[in-house]
Design a protein around this motif. Structure first.
Motif, PDB file in Angstrom:
ATOM      1  N   GLY A   1       7.748  77.434 -37.145  1.00  0.00           N
ATOM      2  CA  GLY A   1       8.857  77.945 -37.280  1.00  0.00           C
ATOM      3  C   GLY A   1       8.527  78.982 -38.611  1.00  0.00           C
ATOM      4  N   GLN A   2       8.042  78.601 -39.171  1.00  0.00           N
ATOM      5  CA  GLN A   2       6.704  79.418 -40.154  1.00  0.00           C
ATOM      6  C   GLN A   2       6.182  80.354 -39.204  1.00  0.00           C
TER       7      GLN A   2
ATOM      8  N   HIS B   1       7.112  81.559 -36.459  1.00  0.00           N
ATOM      9  CA  HIS B   1       7.915  82.497 -35.727  1.00  0.00           C
ATOM     10  C   HIS B   1       8.739  83.862 -36.577  1.00  0.00           C
ATOM     11  N   GLY B   2       8.895  83.012 -37.756  1.00  0.00           N
ATOM     12  CA  GLY B   2       9.590  83.820 -38.671  1.00  0.00           C
ATOM     13  C   GLY B   2       9.005  85.480 -38.961  1.00  0.00           C
TER      14      GLY B   2
ATOM     15  N   ALA C   1       8.260  87.666 -36.610  1.00  0.00           N
ATOM     16  CA  ALA C   1       9.324  88.829 -36.306  1.00  0.00           C
ATOM     17  C   ALA C   1       9.897  89.602 -37.390  1.00  0.00           C
TER      18      ALA C   1
ATOM     19  N   ALA D   1      18.523  88.962 -32.582  1.00  0.00           N
ATOM     20  CA  ALA D   1      17.493  88.060 -30.652  1.00  0.00           C
ATOM     21  C   ALA D   1      17.297  88.704 -29.930  1.00  0.00           C
TER      22      ALA D   1
ATOM     23  N   MET E   1      13.501  90.178 -29.513  1.00  0.00           N
ATOM     24  CA  MET E   1      13.002  88.964 -30.081  1.00  0.00           C
ATOM     25  C   MET E   1      11.983  88.790 -28.996  1.00  0.00           C
ATOM     26  N   PRO E   2      10.771  88.968 -28.849  1.00  0.00           N
ATOM     27  CA  PRO E   2      10.239  88.248 -27.824  1.00  0.00           C
ATOM     28  C   PRO E   2       9.801  86.797 -27.408  1.00  0.00           C
ATOM     29  N   HIS E   3       9.816  86.480 -26.764  1.00  0.00           N
ATOM     30  CA  HIS E   3       9.770  84.869 -26.777  1.00  0.00           C
ATOM     31  C   HIS E   3       8.120  84.668 -27.368  1.00  0.00           C
ATOM     32  N   LEU E   4       7.875  83.669 -28.146  1.00  0.00           N
ATOM     33  CA  LEU E   4       5.942  84.022 -28.959  1.00  0.00           C
ATOM     34  C   LEU E   4       6.018  82.484 -27.894  1.00  0.00           C
TER      35      LEU E   4
ATOM     36  N   HIS F   1      15.047  72.618 -34.393  1.00  0.00           N
ATOM     37  CA  HIS F   1      15.200  73.422 -35.891  1.00  0.00           C
ATOM     38  C   HIS F   1      15.347  74.498 -35.908  1.00  0.00           C
TER      39      HIS F   1
ATOM     40  N   GLN G   1      16.125  77.524 -41.011  1.00  0.00           N
ATOM     41  CA  GLN G   1      15.355  77.351 -42.425  1.00  0.00           C
ATOM     42  C   GLN G   1      16.435  76.784 -43.516  1.00  0.00           C
TER      43      GLN G   1
ATOM     44  N   ARG H   1      20.774  85.471 -26.536  1.00  0.00           N
ATOM     45  CA  ARG H   1      20.807  86.266 -27.202  1.00  0.00           C
ATOM     46  C   ARG H   1      21.114  87.602 -26.866  1.00  0.00           C
TER      47      ARG H   1
ATOM     48  N   CYS I   1      14.967  84.377 -40.690  1.00  0.00           N
ATOM     49  CA  CYS I   1      13.994  82.736 -41.829  1.00  0.00           C
ATOM     50  C   CYS I   1      13.502  82.691 -39.810  1.00  0.00           C
ATOM     51  N   THR I   2      13.951  82.810 -39.047  1.00  0.00           N
ATOM     52  CA  THR I   2      13.401  81.407 -38.038  1.00  0.00           C
ATOM     53  C   THR I   2      13.650  82.489 -36.310  1.00  0.00           C
ATOM     54  N   GLY I   3      13.325  83.920 -36.458  1.00  0.00           N
ATOM     55  CA  GLY I   3      12.741  84.623 -35.754  1.00  0.00           C
ATOM     56  C   GLY I   3      13.229  84.661 -34.284  1.00  0.00           C
ATOM     57  N   TYR I   4      14.948  83.675 -34.617  1.00  0.00           N
ATOM     58  CA  TYR I   4      15.660  83.162 -33.306  1.00  0.00           C
ATOM     59  C   TYR I   4      14.802  82.532 -32.794  1.00  0.00           C
ATOM     60  N   GLN I   5      13.922  82.380 -32.634  1.00  0.00           N
ATOM     61  CA  GLN I   5      13.571  81.252 -30.878  1.00  0.00           C
ATOM     62  C   GLN I   5      14.085  79.963 -31.078  1.00  0.00           C
TER      63      GLN I   5
END
Ligand code: FES
Ligand code: FES
Lengths: 789, 172
Positions: free
Chosen positions: A679-680, A682-683, A686, A718, A721-724, B99, B102, B130, B140-144
């Motif tokens: 999670g860290q 990902h964020g 971004a 959302a 953002m690409p899938h990571l 999760h 955050q 999306r 925080c999360t980058g949405y994934q």
């Protein structure tokens, strides 16, 4: 379901313990504090970037029904005259010109949005009406926004105390850079702009102050990453005795550095509560947040590189103009100096390097730490430089990285400027794993086909090392930081064996209530559910330094581990006594002290806790109760590292960048909770991608912030953002009690250059080698257009 | 001031509330300040962030873009009303399991929007999710993991499986 085996908790992706309250709407964010009889504070803010204040007429506002008070600098200066700077650093002969940072404008405004007057009223609507009634007459002055223009002759002077708008000059020198440049096979000069960013935590800054005139005590709820530092700075700046101040930072809606500093808004809520005898609340609007809360980055960097014809970098010289904005914020001078310059050679063995930083004042919002703070600015330089060198010598950028890496057998590795010793690392490992994951060789073949078909596709690699886990205190002091960088833990085992943990670091999204419970559950052999983690309240928690610089797990977690070992040491004596054997005859196995050879004869920590509280049957010399505290001051920083790879396609017609794939391989040492680590990352990614492609704080020449709302400042959605794709390796820190290295900032540091390198790789067939960020479609399209004419 | 107040009746999470408000009062401020339902958050002043998303008469709306008086007579659902009969809503469970949060500040808005998404289509693709979340910002999360959370919630809804009881499930 609870975790069946306590020892399994460490390293497991368990669900977060803070989530039940947050998903049911029962979190307690600062603005959720509704105290009876509370008044609302609002600020009158400057519409000019730079102006003399001719007059302020507060009479109409003060006379407005429902207004409790209207205050200007003259009214508040007896309570607080200036906002303190906690990192007043310089290291050259030039003395630091630390301009006074008044809580409300003192005769002059120096940035758009600077607070000029404070209005307090019975409710928000009345306060908003009264703000409109304050009449301020300004005499506008020419503003200066650009960092280099600020220190050019004839620039408008912002502070009389800082001639030429220069706050400091700072340098670090390692080896003989000029000599190496003179003998280099190839040389490259490049200017890079690391643009100004706005942190944009979803929760703006808020404060609620409740001063008790009878006791002289004040409670302040505040959006803070470091409540004890806030308490200290409130005490130092207002004279309210520290033991009378309770700072509570409960649920905090993201920080990213912007909630480290101590701001006037919080201080003036205390002032108003004291003046008026009622609680006073203040909550930034988003537009206000964009002008009143610290910005980040904002460098102009001139780079000189020397390399061999194979691409081995022999010299790197950086001269950076870094903006502090209009006033020196809490940690501002330290960010573009120590946090930037020490790590200037990154994961590479560059024997000769120099960095010179000119800190300047401009008519802009003050800057301070923003996620990564200095390290992204350094990493961006290196990763662009590697690619520029690779292009110059005609080699694959991956090979050039490999050629320059610090090798695995060089650790511990001291950097050329002598400031840091990297603890451990294996840069080849993360690079290799990232290349394998993305299928690098095939990818280059695919790229060749795509290019042949006229497509602009690019692959960008970014390898990095970051210095984090800020401490140790001695290093912090040597760097001019006015504070220690240790942290604290108290572990209280209750009579029934349930555990409350008090930590001096702070969670504002990181999930410490979960990960820290995992640390303690393992060490004490108890269930995660039986461990509660308390943070963010200075009346509950012993002193601590808070959360920034990816320090929570390494330093806060380190403290917890050490405190846990103290619990174990004391409990072991009790266990031996209860089992009627010598201490040497028991061992810690499967979450209990067991008699060697007869493991069924055992005592758990809860058993020992009960005995410790009953206290009638303790071994000689052992005190009652089971509670321990530890103050952990690390012996070194920790150095996480990794490699990120990004694949993009740039639309020739629109200049738009599409991220096709993104692979991140990080090494942050031991993992406490993989789900939280991911999670860290990902964020962080971004935010880093956003710097590369979209975000920029833009001022016009008069100092108006043009990107002053979420309509104009493009944080990612959302849909963009690409899938990571995440991977990791584990190279433990040899000196950290948990072997951890910190992960909060890595994604942000690595991703920005990965994306920019990918876009530049895509554009390289057109002869384009660099465009400054953000790589918005219009800018990229213009470069494509110019290159094809 | 009282003279320009307006009387309204709003049903929030199944419970009727009679109040008097200034006509300029936003629905989000009414929920937070008048009713004390602070689970709905405010993240901006331009209708961009979606932190304030609630469901009014079956349609997700940004409650900072609606006046309280416009909600007179309406049924409003907020995050506080998501869990029913002591059990989490599938969306809450999804956000927790995957999760999807955050700091948790954006989360109530995301969850309300996700409820809407899944009520419209219980099996959306990643891309549809999306796209449908475009009006909500998370820093925080980058949405994934939010996308994963919505998918998990959709799967729970489609399977008809019982969700976790509120008050259980910590630490697993
Ligand atoms: S607060 Fe409603 S959209 Fe931001
Ligand atoms: S979880 Fe913090 S903004 Fe979304």
């Amino acid at each position: 379901m609870a975790v069946a085996s306590p020892t399994r908790a460490f390293g497991a992706s368990i669900r977060r313990r803070e989530d039940p309250r947050l998903i049911t709407g029962r979190g307690k964010f600062t603005d959720d504090m509704h105290l009876a009889n509370a008044a609302t504070a609002m600020f009158v803010r400057s519409p000019h970037g730079h102006a003399r204040i001719v007059s302020i007429d507060t009479s109409a506002a003060a006379a407005h029904p429902g207004v409790l008070g209207v205050y200007t600098f003259e009214d508040v200066k007896g309570f607080i005259s200036g906002m303190p700077c906690a990192w007043p650093t310089t290291n050259t002969g030039d003395t630091l010109k630390l301009a006074t940072y008044p809580p409300l404008a003192d005769g002059k405004v120096r940035y758009f949005g600077e607070a000029v007057a404070l209005v307090v009223a019975i409710d928000p609507n009345t306060a908003a009406d009264a703000v409109q009634l304050v009449n301020v007459e300004y005499d506008p002055l020419p503003a200066v926004i650009n960092n280099e223009a600020a220190v050019a002759p004839g620039a408008p002077l912002i502070h009389d105390s800082a001639p030429g708008n220069q706050a400091f000059r700072w340098s670090l020198v390692g080896g003989d850079t000029n000599g190496a440049l003179a003998h280099a096979d190839v040389r490259i000069s490049q200017t890079l702009v690391n643009q100004r960013l706005i942190a944009t935590p979803l929760e703006t800054r808020c404060a609620v102050a409740d001063y008790n005139p009878a006791s002289g005590e004040v409670t302040v709820w505040v959006t803070s990453q470091n409540p004890h530092i806030h308490r200290l700075l409130i005490a130092l700046s207002t004279g309210i005795p520290e033991h009378k101040i309770r700072v509570i930072a409960g649920d905090v809606g993201g920080g990213f550095g912007a909630k480290i500093p101590y701001y006037a808004g919080e201080a003036l809520c205390i002032f108003a509560s004291k003046e008026l005898g009622v609680p006073v609340r203040w909550s930034e609007s988003r537009s206000e947040n964009y002008v009143a809360t610290a910005h980040g980055r904002d460098h102009i960097q001139h780079i000189e590189v020397g390399a061999t014809k194979e691409g081995k970098i022999t010299a790197l010289k950086v001269t950076a103009y870094a903006s502090l904005g209009a006033y020196p914020s809490t940690a501002a001078p330290g960010v573009p100096t120590w946090l930037f310059g020490c790590i200037i050679q990154g994961p590479y063995d560059i024997p000769n390097n120099e960095v010179h930083v000119i800190g300047v004042y401009t008519n802009t919002t003050p800057t301070d730490a923003y996620r990564g703070a200095g390290r992204p600015e350094a990493t961006y330089i290196l990763e662009r430089v590697i690619d520029l060198v690779a292009a110059k010598v005609g080699r694959d950028p991956v090979d050039v990285r490999r050629l320059n890496f610090v090798r695995k057998d060089q650790f511990p590795f001291k950097v050329a400027n002598g400031t840091l010793t990297y603890d451990s690392g294996d840069y080849e490992l993360t690079l290799g794993k990232a290349l394998h994951t993305i299928g690098y060789t095939d990818l280059r073949a695919w790229q060749a086909e795509q290019r042949a078909a006229g497509k602009l596709v690019g692959i960008g690699v970014s390898s990095f090392v970051e210095v984090c886990g800020l401490g140790p205190s001695s290093a912090a002091n040597a760097m001019g930081f006015a504070g220690g960088l240790y942290d604290s833990a108290t572990i209280r085992v209750h009579p029934t064996g349930k555990v409350t943990v008090f930590t001096g670091v702070h969670s504002h999204g990181q999930g410490h209530e979960t990960s820290f419970a995992q640390i303690v559950a393992r060490d004490l052999g108890v269930m995660v559910d039986d461990v509660d983690v308390i943070h963010g309240d200075t009346d509950k928690v012993q002193h601590g330094m808070g959360t920034y610089g990816s320090r929570s797990a390494p330093v806060g977690g380190g403290a917890l581990r050490m405190a846990g070992m103290k619990i174990r040491a004391k409990a072991q004596k009790i266990a031996a006594h209860l089992l009627e054997v010598a201490e040497e005859d028991i061992e810690w196995v499967d979450d209990a002290f067991r008699v060697k050879g007869s493991p069924d004869k055992s005592k758990t920590i809860p058993d020992c806790a009960f005995a410790a509280y009953m206290a009638g049957n303790l071994p000689a010399g052992v005190t009652p109760v089971l509670e321990e505290q530890h103050w952990y001051d690390p012996e070194n920083f920790v150095f996480p590292f990794g490699t990120h790879i990004c694949v993009v396609e740039v639309d020739r017609e629109t200049g738009e960048t599409h991220i096709k794939r993104y692979v991140a391989v990080d090494d942050c040492g031991e993992i406490i909770n993989p789900m939280l680590r991911d999670g860290q990352v990902h964020g962080g990614i971004a935010q880093g991608i956003a710097q590369a492609l979209w975000e920029e704080a833009v001022y016009d020449e008069n100092g108006q912030l043009l990107s002053g709302s979420l309509m104009d400042y493009a944080i990612p959605k959302a849909s963009v953002m690409p899938h990571l794709e995440l991977g990791h390796t584990v190279t433990p820190s040899p000196h950290n009690p948990l072997g951890v290295k910190g992960i909060g900032e890595a994604g942000t540091i690595a991703s920005t250059p990965a994306v920019v390198n990918a876009v530049m790789d895509a554009l390289s067939p057109l002869g384009i080698h660099h465009i400054d960020m953000p790589l918005r479609p219009a800018k990229v399209w213009a470069a494509i257009d110019a290159a094809s004419h | 001031m009282e003279e320009n107040h307006v009387g309204i009746t709003v049903e929030v999470n199944g419970r009727p509330h009679r109040s008097t408000v200034e006509p300029r009062t936003l629905l989000v401020d009414y929920l937070r300040d008048d009713l004390g339902l602070t689970g709905t958050h405010i993240g901006c002043d331009t209708g961009q962030c979606g932190a304030c998303t609630v469901i009014v008469d079956g349609q997700s709306v940004k409650s900072c873009m609606v006046l309280a008086v416009q909600a007179d007579g309406a049924h409003v659902r907020t995050v506080e009303g998501l869990a029913q009969d002591g059990r989490y809503h599938a969306v809450q469970q999804g956000f927790w399991e995957k999760h999807g949060l955050q700091c948790g500040f954006c989360t109530p808005g995301f969850m309300m929007q996700s409820v809407q998404i899944l009520e419209d289509n219980p099996d959306p693709s990643d891309e549809e999710i999306r796209h449908a979340l475009e009006g909500n910002l998370c820093r925080c999360t980058g949405y994934q993991n939010i996308v994963e959370a919505v998918k998990a919630a959709g799967a729970t809804i489609r399977s008809g499986a019982e969700t976790m009881a509120v008050g259980t499930g910590v630490g697993a």
